[in-house]
Design an enzyme around this catalytic site. Structure first.
Site, PDB file in Angstrom:
ATOM      1  CG  ASP A   1      -1.782   1.207   1.321  1.00 24.68           C
ATOM      2  OD1 ASP A   1      -2.588   1.383   0.393  1.00 24.68           O
ATOM      3  OD2 ASP A   1      -1.659   1.983   2.284  1.00 24.68           O
TER       4      ASP A   1
ATOM      5  CD  GLU B   1      -2.219   2.267  -3.644  1.00 18.89           C
ATOM      6  OE1 GLU B   1      -3.022   3.127  -4.047  1.00 18.89           O
ATOM      7  OE2 GLU B   1      -1.509   2.466  -2.647  1.00 18.89           O
TER       8      GLU B   1
HETATM    9  C1  GLC Z   1      -3.858   3.516  -0.552  1.00 14.80           C
HETATM   10  C2  GLC Z   1      -5.243   2.959  -0.403  1.00 14.80           C
HETATM   11  C3  GLC Z   1      -6.149   4.074  -0.028  1.00 14.80           C
HETATM   12  C4  GLC Z   1      -5.677   4.674   1.257  1.00 14.80           C
HETATM   13  C5  GLC Z   1      -4.212   5.051   1.192  1.00 14.80           C
HETATM   14  C6  GLC Z   1      -3.647   5.271   2.559  1.00 14.80           C
HETATM   15  O1  GLC Z   1      -3.760   4.462  -1.527  1.00 14.80           O
HETATM   16  O2  GLC Z   1      -5.642   2.348  -1.591  1.00 14.80           O
HETATM   17  O3  GLC Z   1      -7.479   3.630   0.094  1.00 14.80           O
HETATM   18  O4  GLC Z   1      -6.428   5.825   1.517  1.00 14.80           O
HETATM   19  O5  GLC Z   1      -3.420   4.049   0.645  1.00 14.80           O
HETATM   20  O6  GLC Z   1      -3.430   4.033   3.201  1.00 14.80           O
HETATM   21  C1  GLC Z   2      -2.942   9.152  -4.149  1.00 12.56           C
HETATM   22  C2  GLC Z   2      -1.872   8.175  -3.979  1.00 12.56           C
HETATM   23  C3  GLC Z   2      -2.376   6.771  -4.078  1.00 12.56           C
HETATM   24  C4  GLC Z   2      -3.639   6.575  -3.290  1.00 12.56           C
HETATM   25  C5  GLC Z   2      -4.629   7.649  -3.483  1.00 12.56           C
HETATM   26  C6  GLC Z   2      -5.734   7.498  -2.491  1.00 12.56           C
HETATM   27  O1  GLC Z   2      -3.369   9.131  -5.471  1.00 12.56           O
HETATM   28  O2  GLC Z   2      -0.848   8.352  -4.926  1.00 12.56           O
HETATM   29  O3  GLC Z   2      -1.395   5.907  -3.607  1.00 12.56           O
HETATM   30  O4  GLC Z   2      -4.265   5.412  -3.718  1.00 12.56           O
HETATM   31  O5  GLC Z   2      -4.023   8.878  -3.302  1.00 12.56           O
HETATM   32  O6  GLC Z   2      -6.749   8.396  -2.788  1.00 12.56           O
END
Ligand code: GLC
Ligand code: GLC
Length: 632
Positions: A283, A325
């Site tokens: 994540d 991710e």
């Molecule tokens: C990732 C998850 C998102 C979350 C963020 C912080 O982007 O997909 O839902 O808000 O990480 O953990």
């Molecule tokens: C931003 C981050 C991504 C996350 C997202 C959550 O785009 O780069 O990691 O999933 O915020 O809204």
């Protein structure tokens, strides 16, 4: 500064430490350690080379890995062996992922177990459950504010149940995917509580600053991720100090400059691996390393840390693979596509540009992505998705948009207006997420059906199917957001729940749409038709080896409304997809290098490639080329 230790000395030091701890008896472990220690050492010392306790820290981490291997179940060790014998398992055309919140989709972990027959009906081989761990009551970012990586939210079940569920899924050929929320913990994690209480050991787990001096300097070069929550990357603690918080103020970023943090998180990672997690979703991976004067995203140390974590898995949990991710600029996305880092990566570019193409009725930017940006490093694959639990951000490369005469910023403004229904004639019913008045940035919330205009115009249903048809044929693992396969609409009931009301992503995280599922076999309903169409496409994908593997090239159709790409291996499939609301024709000239006669796998009809091919509005063809298998 101590002299840099040599790898051989480091290895001897580590082996001695293992022996002293009585952990040196397992020949399997020792063989894997032999193979991967050099990488682990190289990456770990690349990050922590200056640390006075470099070798003892490393030896402790290897000790953790040795203990974790000892505790690993026979079932998982058998899986380790199977995966090592078939390292390409996740590239199979049979792969199909699904993603769901435990509570929203099934109430509890036991409820998820009861849904396995449906997962099998659908053909899932991979199930991503949103983080089911303990979190603060109230807002917790949908589970992404983890208070304990070793405890399940009691409302969902227990860790023992998770472990049993993982084993049951494994028996049915479904790989459990869970998040490794390793950039931050919640402010209620034990480490956070102890940091707040002033214990220096735990203060050093986070990035805490006495005043605004450094935070102001960092903020000059970092991006604001959740500006609705707080400006910049820091929030103030009750005692007046400032703590690094990239996401919500209750999510505190871990300080990986401290090797104790790496060690602690390695322990949590191996714990999860031993519960039966097969794919670990890394994540917010881009954010884990911070350096003054930089954007603090995707820095070289992030890659080193990933390689070190990955080497530990090869040593102590070899069946587990990483999924990155990184929802960032496409150049940055590919930096994680490396079998030594993340074997699997989200493909946010094709996701976002598929929506872009539907809005503009122009497939050219998407076509460029297929032409230039789909290549995969050996041992890696994409996850192709139509949308996720997160917002849609327009992460394309501005230079590529410019080649088509588009200004990136203007185009994003157009797309945001379009998908929030503020553009005249738009079919989409999305909402803005984190609109930043200072930068003009904004992302989009909405379910697939609502963004595609289901119920809004006659193209809605076709758009839902078309988007999935692209995700199901692009190289990689297709991933469904469960409920989208019956056309679930937006759910604005989140506005009535205080813990969710400020985060519009809840709009597209509805509770399992029971009524739509009940209608899934009823062709008189949109739910039934979408479900039948996707089931059909899934079954074709699973029977078509050309759709497995990772090779893919763009195929320029000469018609800007029609996307084309070729999956050239094992017989070959040409995918054509009309993103416009009108029938479109691809001229016979474009097919000159292809066999004259082919078959559309979707309709099972013959396609004569010596003639022009016309696709209906939002129509698509999966053309089996029966190429010589040796020519690819
Ligand atoms: C990732 C998850 C998102 C979350 C963020 C912080 O982007 O997909 O839902 O808000 O990480 O953990
Ligand atoms: C931003 C981050 C991504 C996350 C997202 C959550 O785009 O780069 O990691 O999933 O915020 O809204």
């Amino acid at each position: 500064m101590p002299a840099e230790p040599r790898p051989a000395d480091a290895y001897q030091f580590t082996l001695d430490a293992l022996r002293d701890a009585g952990l040196d008896h397992d020949p399997d472990f020792r063989a894997r350690l032999d193979r991967h220690f050099a990488t682990l050492f190289h990456e770990f010392s690349g990050v922590y080379g200056d640390h006075p306790a470099l070798l003892p820290e490393l030896a402790q981490i290897v000790g953790l890995a040795a203990r974790s291997w000892q505790e690993r179940s026979a079932g998982l060790k058998a899986l380790d062996a199977a995966r090592e014998a078939d390292p390409d398992w996740f590239k199979s055309e049979r792969m199909l992922g699904g993603v769901a919140y435990v509570d929203r989709y099934a109430g509890t972990l036991a409820g998820i177990r009861d849904r396995i027959p449906y997962f099998e009906e659908l053909g899932l081989t991979y199930l991503h459950l949103m983080p089911p761990f303990q979190t603060p009551e109230g807002p917790n970012d949908g589970g992404y504010a983890v208070s304990s990586y070793r405890e399940i939210d009691p409302k969902l079940g227990t860790m023992a149940e998770l472990e049993t569920l993982a084993a049951t899924l494994r028996e049915r050929g479904i790989s459990l995917t869970l998040d490794f929320v390793f950039n931050h913990t919640s402010n209620e994690h034990e480490w956070a509580r102890r940091a707040l209480a002033g214990e220096p050991e735990y203060e050093a787990y986070y990035r805490i600053y006495p005043d605004r001096a450094l935070p102001d300097r960092f903020d000059r070069t970092t991006r604001e991720i959740f500006p609705d929550d707080h400006r910049g990357s820091f929030v103030q603690l009750p005692d007046g100090r400032w703590i690094w918080s990239t996401f919500y103020g209750f999510q505190w970023d871990l300080n990986y400059a401290n090797p104790a943090v790496f060690r602690a998180m390695a322990g949590e990672m191996l714990f999860l691996a031993n519960r039966g997690v097969e794919v670990l979703r890394m994540d917010a991976v881009a954010f884990v390393w911070k350096e003054l004067g930089t954007p603090c995203e995707s820095l070289p140390q992030v890659h080193r840390l990933l390689r070190a974590f990955n080497a530990l898995c090869r040593i102590a949990a070899p069946a587990m693979v990483f999924k990155s991710e990184a929802i960032v600029h496409p150049d940055e996305v590919v930096s994680y596509v490396d079998a030594a880092e993340c074997q699997i990566s989200y493909n946010p570019l094709v996701m976002a540009l598929s929506w872009e193409a539907l809005a503009t009725r122009d497939a050219r930017l998407l076509q460029l992505a297929f032409e230039r940006r789909q290549a995969l490093a050996p041992g890696c694959t994409w996850v192709n998705y139509v949308r996720s639990h997160d917002d849609i951000g327009w992460t394309f490369a501005d230079e590529e948009a410019a080649e088509l005469g588009l200004n990136g910023a203007d185009h994003r403004r157009f797309l945001n207006a379009f998908y929030t229904g503020r553009f005249p004639g738009s079919f989409a019913k999305g909402q803005p997420f984190q609109a930043n008045p200072f930068t003009g940035d904004c992302r989009i919330a909405g379910t697939t059906a609502s963004l595609a205009g289901l119920g809004e115009d006659e193209g809605g249903e076709r758009r839902v199917v078309l988007l999935h048809a692209i995700a199901l044929t692009s190289a990689g693992i297709p991933l469904l957001y469960l409920g989208d396969e019956v056309g679930q609409p937006n759910d604005d009931s989140y506005l009535t729940r205080p813990a969710e009301a400020d985060d519009s992503r809840w709009l597209h995280r509805p509770f399992r749409p029971d009524a739509l599922y009940a209608a899934r076999c009823d062709a008189a309903t949109a739910a039934g038709r979408i479900h039948a169409a996707l089931r059909h496409l899934i079954s074709i994908r699973k029977q078509t080896p050309a759709l497995g593997g990772t090779a893919s090239h763009g195929f320029w159709t000469g018609n800007r409304h029609v996307l084309g790409f070729l999956r050239p291996e094992r017989g070959g499939v040409l995918v054509l997809a009309n993103v416009s609301d009108e029938p479109q024709t691809v001229s016979a000239e474009r097919f000159q290098a292809l066999p004259a006669l082919a078959t559309d796998l979707v309709s099972d009809a013959a396609v004569n490639l010596t003639q022009d091919v016309t696709l209906p509005a939002h129509g698509f063809l999966w053309i089996a080329l029966s190429l010589n298998p040796y020519s690819a």
